[in-house]
Design an enzyme around this catalytic site. Sequence first.
Site, PDB file in Angstrom:
ATOM      1  N   LYS A  47     138.731  58.993  34.552  1.00 60.27           N
ATOM      2  CA  LYS A  47     137.946  58.294  33.535  1.00 60.27           C
ATOM      3  C   LYS A  47     138.381  56.835  33.528  1.00 60.27           C
ATOM      4  O   LYS A  47     139.578  56.538  33.692  1.00 60.27           O
ATOM      5  CB  LYS A  47     138.203  58.957  32.180  1.00 60.27           C
ATOM      6  CG  LYS A  47     137.366  58.429  31.022  1.00 60.27           C
ATOM      7  CD  LYS A  47     137.612  59.263  29.762  1.00 60.27           C
ATOM      8  CE  LYS A  47     136.770  58.821  28.583  1.00 60.27           C
ATOM      9  NZ  LYS A  47     136.967  59.686  27.395  1.00 60.27           N
ATOM     10  N   SER A  80     132.747  61.548  25.415  1.00 58.60           N
ATOM     11  CA  SER A  80     132.659  60.287  26.130  1.00 58.60           C
ATOM     12  C   SER A  80     133.032  60.380  27.601  1.00 58.60           C
ATOM     13  O   SER A  80     132.721  59.468  28.366  1.00 58.60           O
ATOM     14  CB  SER A  80     133.555  59.254  25.450  1.00 58.60           C
ATOM     15  OG  SER A  80     134.918  59.655  25.519  1.00 58.60           O
ATOM     16  N   SER A 102     135.867  64.701  23.473  1.00 56.70           N
ATOM     17  CA  SER A 102     135.335  64.024  24.657  1.00 56.70           C
ATOM     18  C   SER A 102     135.645  64.671  25.992  1.00 56.70           C
ATOM     19  O   SER A 102     135.129  64.221  27.012  1.00 56.70           O
ATOM     20  CB  SER A 102     135.821  62.581  24.697  1.00 56.70           C
ATOM     21  OG  SER A 102     135.019  61.812  23.852  1.00 56.70           O
TER      22      SER A 102
HETATM   23  N1  GLN Z   1     132.390  61.801  20.090  1.00 54.72           N
HETATM   24  C1  GLN Z   1     133.555  61.496  19.319  1.00 54.72           C
HETATM   25  C2  GLN Z   1     133.494  60.060  18.903  1.00 54.72           C
HETATM   26  O1  GLN Z   1     132.516  59.446  19.128  1.00 54.72           O
HETATM   27  C3  GLN Z   1     134.792  61.795  20.098  1.00 54.72           C
HETATM   28  C4  GLN Z   1     135.066  60.805  21.148  1.00 54.72           C
HETATM   29  C5  GLN Z   1     136.298  61.114  21.938  1.00 54.72           C
HETATM   30  O2  GLN Z   1     136.831  62.227  21.897  1.00 54.72           O
HETATM   31  N2  GLN Z   1     136.779  60.114  22.637  1.00 54.72           N
HETATM   32  O3  GLN Z   1     134.404  59.535  18.353  1.00 54.72           O
END
Ligand code: GLN
Length: 498
Positions: free
Chosen positions: A84, A159, A183
């Site tokens: 990532k 994400s 994510s």
């Molecule tokens: N979707 C969640 C957010 O927008 C989690 C994101 C993540 O785990 N980085 O914060």
Amino acid sequence: MASFDYSALTVDGIRAGLAAGDFSAREIAEAALARIEAADAKVNAFLQLIPDAALAAADAVDAAVAAGKLNELGPLAGVPVGFKDNMNLLGTRTTCGSHMLENYESMYTATCVQRLLDAGGLPMGKLNMDEFAFGSSTETSAFGTTKNPWDLERVPGGSSGGSAAAVAAGMLPITLGSDTGGSIRQPASFCGVVGVKPTYGLVSRYGVVAFGSSLDQVGPFARTVRDAALAMNALVGHDPLDCTSQPCTTDFTANLEQGVEGMRIGVVPEFMTAQGLEPEVGEAVLDAIQKLASAGAEIVEVDLPNAAAAMSAYYVIGPSEAFSNLSRFDSVRYGLCDPGHADLGSQYEASRSRGFGPEARRRIMLGSYLLSAGVYDTYYYPAQQVRTLITDDYRMAFGECDCILAPASPRTAFKFGEITDPTTMHLSDIFTISINIAGNGGMSVPLGLGKDSKLPVSAQLICPWFQDENMLRVAAALEREYGAAELPPAFASGRAGE
Ligand code: GLN
């Protein structure tokens, strides 16, 4: 054209092939590059490819094999891996999917990345993500969306969408993502692959750009539970450069074959009746519970009375920590600079307004407000109290069961642009967020395709702190029932999305 089917190879398959001389690590790297070139034209999972580094690592593996030293190489010898783009790797940019860091060159290599390289992994490149990991669809990336290999009109989740899609499309057997509120687990669910968020503290975050430091954890994506367990073996352990990381010598593959006989699997009734849970997802999870019961597990109901407040606590704690962490992107030391301003304040304002996209700005402004004098006591402090209640809920629940089975995502992958309202988007994480709040391990396991949508559906497994090997054991039992993740038809052997 390679004489072997690269996309079908597992970590064990690569090792066996290297040992038997069926192929070299260089041939693996070349096959991976060819696969990426063909498939990523459709999927757009990669932000940067690093063929030279991949081939150099492959040659090092081949030299060791030629010297009869394959056994001395780590568990991921010759396995193409990807990261990532919030993970630093010397020789690459680390953009976090943001214009703010568009030209940021990694100054060093993150520990999690280094551990995969030390284990013999071949670094193929950096993967797309929601900007600074804010999002659930990879649509907030400043560098275009990643497509879901199961349906190119749908999001891969987020994400860590690039990391999930690269595995799902057969481009890489192992990738790394990060999970602050879901994510890893939600994109794994949308793309039909295995995604593990280890217990907080199992994996070092040194060199991973921080979002919410009390919530962030790094973990692997893979097509099989065993591949994920092998990646875990390489990843975990204390790192003097991350004081939250814990010593760990667990072999995560050790009890994958043990089955679930005699294990107590917890089911949370409020999760199964949650508003917004798509019927086909709920049914798939109930079917998984049935199958575990038939395989000899004892199913017990457990209560998490405060879990419903997790989302509210997360959207106080997460943005507050993000606001602090992102203050370092000041256009002086790090980040895009909008020059030519009369004073520093105007330079900060102009640079940060240009560098950050709308979702990042929303989180920063929210965090700045939540931590301001007078407001702090009203939101931040109670959110931390709620956090303690939720952590206690899990502790109590794990007095009655060894592992919890729940949905990972309330729904299957949605279409691009289908969800525009931030609150609805945030609800993607209703089943994952409480686990970050409490610090437990959680993972997403594919359960095949939904009966209506024909898109991947999944279950989430949740384990007590530092008992991630038991969660993987249950996951392996489910995998035996449902079969390992398959490539989507359009990306099956020899096909690349046409
Ligand atoms: N979707 C969640 C957010 O927008 C989690 C994101 C993540 O785990 N980085 O914060």
